[in-house]
Design a protein around this motif. Structure first.
Motif, PDB file in Angstrom:
ATOM      1  N   GLY A  20      93.289  69.198-114.432  1.00  0.00           N
ATOM      2  CA  GLY A  20      94.483  68.709-115.118  1.00  0.00           C
ATOM      3  C   GLY A  20      94.942  69.613-116.239  1.00  0.00           C
ATOM      4  N   GLY A  21      94.273  70.732-116.472  1.00  0.00           N
ATOM      5  CA  GLY A  21      94.721  71.599-117.542  1.00  0.00           C
ATOM      6  C   GLY A  21      93.691  72.674-117.806  1.00  0.00           C
ATOM      7  N   LEU A  22      93.843  73.391-118.922  1.00  0.00           N
ATOM      8  CA  LEU A  22      92.952  74.464-119.268  1.00  0.00           C
ATOM      9  C   LEU A  22      92.034  73.984-120.368  1.00  0.00           C
ATOM     10  CD1 LEU A  22      95.728  77.138-119.303  1.00  0.00           C
ATOM     11  CD2 LEU A  22      93.848  77.079-117.686  1.00  0.00           C
ATOM     12  N   ALA A  23      90.743  73.990-120.120  1.00  0.00           N
ATOM     13  CA  ALA A  23      89.795  73.512-121.121  1.00  0.00           C
ATOM     14  C   ALA A  23      89.123  74.689-121.787  1.00  0.00           C
ATOM     15  CB  ALA A  23      88.734  72.633-120.450  1.00  0.00           C
ATOM     16  N   VAL A  24      88.884  74.592-123.079  1.00  0.00           N
ATOM     17  CA  VAL A  24      88.212  75.657-123.789  1.00  0.00           C
ATOM     18  C   VAL A  24      87.140  75.083-124.685  1.00  0.00           C
ATOM     19  CG1 VAL A  24      90.218  77.186-123.813  1.00  0.00           C
ATOM     20  CG2 VAL A  24      89.893  75.597-125.691  1.00  0.00           C
ATOM     21  N   THR A  25      86.068  75.836-124.840  1.00  0.00           N
ATOM     22  CA  THR A  25      85.081  75.507-125.837  1.00  0.00           C
ATOM     23  C   THR A  25      85.387  76.370-127.037  1.00  0.00           C
ATOM     24  OG1 THR A  25      83.455  75.099-124.127  1.00  0.00           O
ATOM     25  CG2 THR A  25      82.625  75.439-126.349  1.00  0.00           C
ATOM     26  N   VAL A  26      85.469  75.773-128.198  1.00  0.00           N
ATOM     27  CA  VAL A  26      85.865  76.520-129.376  1.00  0.00           C
ATOM     28  C   VAL A  26      84.730  76.576-130.368  1.00  0.00           C
ATOM     29  CG1 VAL A  26      88.303  75.973-129.135  1.00  0.00           C
ATOM     30  CG2 VAL A  26      86.848  74.455-130.440  1.00  0.00           C
ATOM     31  N   SER A  27      84.781  77.580-131.239  1.00  0.00           N
ATOM     32  CA  SER A  27      83.745  77.764-132.233  1.00  0.00           C
ATOM     33  C   SER A  27      83.658  76.564-133.157  1.00  0.00           C
ATOM     34  CB  SER A  27      84.059  79.020-133.066  1.00  0.00           C
ATOM     35  OG  SER A  27      83.115  79.210-134.083  1.00  0.00           O
ATOM     36  N   ARG A  28      82.486  75.930-133.180  1.00  0.00           N
ATOM     37  CA  ARG A  28      82.229  74.803-134.070  1.00  0.00           C
ATOM     38  C   ARG A  28      83.237  73.685-133.911  1.00  0.00           C
ATOM     39  NH1 ARG A  28      80.680  79.403-136.514  1.00  0.00           N
ATOM     40  NH2 ARG A  28      78.611  79.424-137.434  1.00  0.00           N
ATOM     41  N   ALA A  29      83.693  73.466-132.706  1.00  0.00           N
ATOM     42  CA  ALA A  29      84.640  72.391-132.442  1.00  0.00           C
ATOM     43  C   ALA A  29      84.408  71.889-131.032  1.00  0.00           C
ATOM     44  CB  ALA A  29      86.074  72.901-132.599  1.00  0.00           C
ATOM     45  N   HIS A 163      88.777  76.739-133.234  1.00  0.00           N
ATOM     46  CA  HIS A 163      90.038  77.197-132.643  1.00  0.00           C
ATOM     47  C   HIS A 163      89.852  77.592-131.192  1.00  0.00           C
ATOM     48  CE1 HIS A 163      88.852  81.508-132.785  1.00  0.00           C
ATOM     49  NE2 HIS A 163      88.186  81.126-133.875  1.00  0.00           N
ATOM     50  N   ALA A 164      90.926  77.506-130.426  1.00  0.00           N
ATOM     51  CA  ALA A 164      90.917  77.932-129.030  1.00  0.00           C
ATOM     52  C   ALA A 164      90.638  79.425-128.971  1.00  0.00           C
ATOM     53  CB  ALA A 164      92.249  77.608-128.371  1.00  0.00           C
ATOM     54  N   SER A 165      89.931  79.840-127.935  1.00  0.00           N
ATOM     55  CA  SER A 165      89.411  81.215-127.917  1.00  0.00           C
ATOM     56  C   SER A 165      89.995  82.110-126.836  1.00  0.00           C
ATOM     57  CB  SER A 165      87.887  81.166-127.752  1.00  0.00           C
ATOM     58  OG  SER A 165      87.526  80.455-126.575  1.00  0.00           O
ATOM     59  N   GLN A 166      91.039  81.671-126.140  1.00  0.00           N
ATOM     60  CA  GLN A 166      91.628  82.523-125.110  1.00  0.00           C
ATOM     61  C   GLN A 166      92.546  83.589-125.705  1.00  0.00           C
ATOM     62  OE1 GLN A 166      92.597  79.160-125.382  1.00  0.00           O
ATOM     63  NE2 GLN A 166      92.580  78.204-123.363  1.00  0.00           N
ATOM     64  N   VAL A 167      92.801  84.612-124.915  1.00  0.00           N
ATOM     65  CA  VAL A 167      93.819  85.610-125.237  1.00  0.00           C
ATOM     66  C   VAL A 167      94.991  85.367-124.297  1.00  0.00           C
ATOM     67  CG1 VAL A 167      94.401  88.057-125.322  1.00  0.00           C
ATOM     68  CG2 VAL A 167      92.122  87.293-126.025  1.00  0.00           C
ATOM     69  N   PHE A 168      96.182  85.211-124.865  1.00  0.00           N
ATOM     70  CA  PHE A 168      97.394  84.963-124.083  1.00  0.00           C
ATOM     71  C   PHE A 168      98.068  86.288-123.742  1.00  0.00           C
ATOM     72  CE2 PHE A 168      96.613  81.155-126.441  1.00  0.00           C
ATOM     73  CZ  PHE A 168      97.151  80.101-125.720  1.00  0.00           C
ATOM     74  N   LEU A 169      98.632  86.367-122.550  1.00  0.00           N
ATOM     75  CA  LEU A 169      99.439  87.521-122.164  1.00  0.00           C
ATOM     76  C   LEU A 169     100.850  87.059-121.842  1.00  0.00           C
ATOM     77  CD1 LEU A 169      99.769  90.530-121.390  1.00  0.00           C
ATOM     78  CD2 LEU A 169      99.096  89.889-119.056  1.00  0.00           C
ATOM     79  N   PHE A 170     101.832  87.716-122.472  1.00  0.00           N
ATOM     80  CA  PHE A 170     103.246  87.461-122.210  1.00  0.00           C
ATOM     81  C   PHE A 170     103.891  88.747-121.710  1.00  0.00           C
ATOM     82  CE2 PHE A 170     101.947  84.286-125.210  1.00  0.00           C
ATOM     83  CZ  PHE A 170     102.600  83.135-124.810  1.00  0.00           C
ATOM     84  N   ASP A 171     104.864  88.601-120.819  1.00  0.00           N
ATOM     85  CA  ASP A 171     105.522  89.775-120.250  1.00  0.00           C
ATOM     86  C   ASP A 171     106.611  90.296-121.188  1.00  0.00           C
ATOM     87  OD1 ASP A 171     107.909  88.302-119.839  1.00  0.00           O
ATOM     88  OD2 ASP A 171     107.327  87.761-117.793  1.00  0.00           O
ATOM     89  N   PRO A 172     107.240  91.441-120.864  1.00  0.00           N
ATOM     90  CA  PRO A 172     108.251  92.013-121.760  1.00  0.00           C
ATOM     91  C   PRO A 172     109.469  91.133-121.996  1.00  0.00           C
ATOM     92  CG  PRO A 172     107.407  93.697-120.288  1.00  0.00           C
ATOM     93  CD  PRO A 172     106.874  92.386-119.789  1.00  0.00           C
ATOM     94  N   ASP A 173     109.674  90.131-121.148  1.00  0.00           N
ATOM     95  CA  ASP A 173     110.782  89.204-121.350  1.00  0.00           C
ATOM     96  C   ASP A 173     110.352  87.973-122.149  1.00  0.00           C
ATOM     97  OD1 ASP A 173     112.632  90.749-119.862  1.00  0.00           O
ATOM     98  OD2 ASP A 173     111.750  89.988-118.001  1.00  0.00           O
ATOM     99  N   GLY A 174     109.089  87.927-122.556  1.00  0.00           N
ATOM    100  CA  GLY A 174     108.586  86.803-123.336  1.00  0.00           C
ATOM    101  C   GLY A 174     108.031  85.664-122.505  1.00  0.00           C
ATOM    102  N   GLY A 175     107.937  85.850-121.194  1.00  0.00           N
ATOM    103  CA  GLY A 175     107.417  84.808-120.320  1.00  0.00           C
ATOM    104  C   GLY A 175     105.896  84.797-120.297  1.00  0.00           C
ATOM    105  N   PHE A 176     105.328  83.601-120.301  1.00  0.00           N
ATOM    106  CA  PHE A 176     103.873  83.477-120.234  1.00  0.00           C
ATOM    107  C   PHE A 176     103.374  83.952-118.877  1.00  0.00           C
ATOM    108  CE2 PHE A 176     100.182  80.833-118.967  1.00  0.00           C
ATOM    109  CZ  PHE A 176      99.259  81.332-119.873  1.00  0.00           C
ATOM    110  N   VAL A 177     102.327  84.802-118.888  1.00  0.00           N
ATOM    111  CA  VAL A 177     101.777  85.359-117.652  1.00  0.00           C
ATOM    112  C   VAL A 177     100.433  84.733-117.318  1.00  0.00           C
ATOM    113  CG1 VAL A 177     100.964  87.452-116.510  1.00  0.00           C
ATOM    114  CG2 VAL A 177     102.972  87.546-118.004  1.00  0.00           C
ATOM    115  N   ARG A 178      99.491  84.787-118.263  1.00  0.00           N
ATOM    116  CA  ARG A 178      98.153  84.280-117.974  1.00  0.00           C
ATOM    117  C   ARG A 178      97.314  84.200-119.251  1.00  0.00           C
ATOM    118  NH1 ARG A 178      93.835  88.119-115.237  1.00  0.00           N
ATOM    119  NH2 ARG A 178      92.572  86.525-116.299  1.00  0.00           N
ATOM    120  N   LEU A 179      96.130  83.592-119.107  1.00  0.00           N
ATOM    121  CA  LEU A 179      95.126  83.571-120.161  1.00  0.00           C
ATOM    122  C   LEU A 179      93.952  84.431-119.724  1.00  0.00           C
ATOM    123  CD1 LEU A 179      94.887  79.737-120.923  1.00  0.00           C
ATOM    124  CD2 LEU A 179      96.017  81.462-122.341  1.00  0.00           C
ATOM    125  N   TYR A 180      93.383  85.148-120.679  1.00  0.00           N
ATOM    126  CA  TYR A 180      92.092  85.792-120.467  1.00  0.00           C
ATOM    127  C   TYR A 180      91.070  84.922-121.193  1.00  0.00           C
ATOM    128  CZ  TYR A 180      94.959  89.900-119.333  1.00  0.00           C
ATOM    129  OH  TYR A 180      95.879  90.755-118.782  1.00  0.00           O
TER     130      TYR A 180
END
Length: 201
Positions: A20-29, A163-180
């Protein structure tokens, strides 16, 4: 502290895909879920560590890597910033097509001046961004990321930040591409970016 020392710090958070979504484990949270990737956007008005006020529009035309963290982070942030620095080095001439951003979620301690002392230690291309509590809250809401202040007696000023620990990637037009996900090796990010930059022309 050298990049090697920073790289030796083990990342303690692991990003994982959840139902149902993207889950992350965050530092001390606790583990939290963000909403679907289709609703992720980069919208912000924050002050760079160079003192210039920036919005997402300032980075159009470049692939943008975005990571949220804070300067007193003991593990995840320096490890991830060191990985991003390695990516920028490994990209060589293609690095000019990429802009890495480090957005602080610690508005009480992380002023542009603090970021100016911290962020360039990792790589000159990384831009640190700071803001008021309201500005950070608005930015986090657009990225659909989690963060919170967590009391901790041993930490500077008696608190740390989850805090959430992913790295976001956006394309040159500002569109969301993916998470690392947290812990994604620099060579994997570099290879992915190279392919996208080449394909984009």
């Amino acid at each position: 502290m050298t990049r090697l020392q920073k790289g030796l710090w083990a990342a303690v958070a692991v990003a994982a895909l959840g139902a149902g979504g993207l889950a992350v484990t965050v530092s001390r949270a606790p583990e939290v879920a963000t909403s679907g990737a289709s609703s992720v956007a980069a919208e912000f008005e924050l002050t760079g560590h160079d003192g210039v006020v920036r919005t997402e529009e300032d980075f159009r035309g470049k692939w943008t890597l975005v990571f949220f963290g804070f300067t007193n982070c003991p593990d995840i942030c320096p490890t991830t910033l060191a990985e991003i620095a390695q990516v920028m080095d490994d990209l060589g001439p293609q690095a000019g097509a990429v802009q890495p951003l480090f957005i602080s979620v610690d508005s009480d301690r992380d002023t542009p001046m603090e970021l100016a002392e911290y962020v360039p230690q990792f790589h000159p291309s990384i831009l640190g961004l700071a803001g008021t509590p309201e500005q950070i809250e608005a930015a986090a809401a657009s990225f659909k990321i989690f963060y919170e202040r967590v009391p901790e007696e041993a930490a500077p000023d008696g608190y740390t930040m989850g805090h959430a620990s992913q790295v976001f990637l956006f394309d040159p037009d500002g569109g969301f591409v993916r998470l690392y996900g947290n812990g994604t090796p620099a060579p994997e990010i570099t290879a992915d970016l190279r392919a996208r930059i080449d394909a984009h022309g």
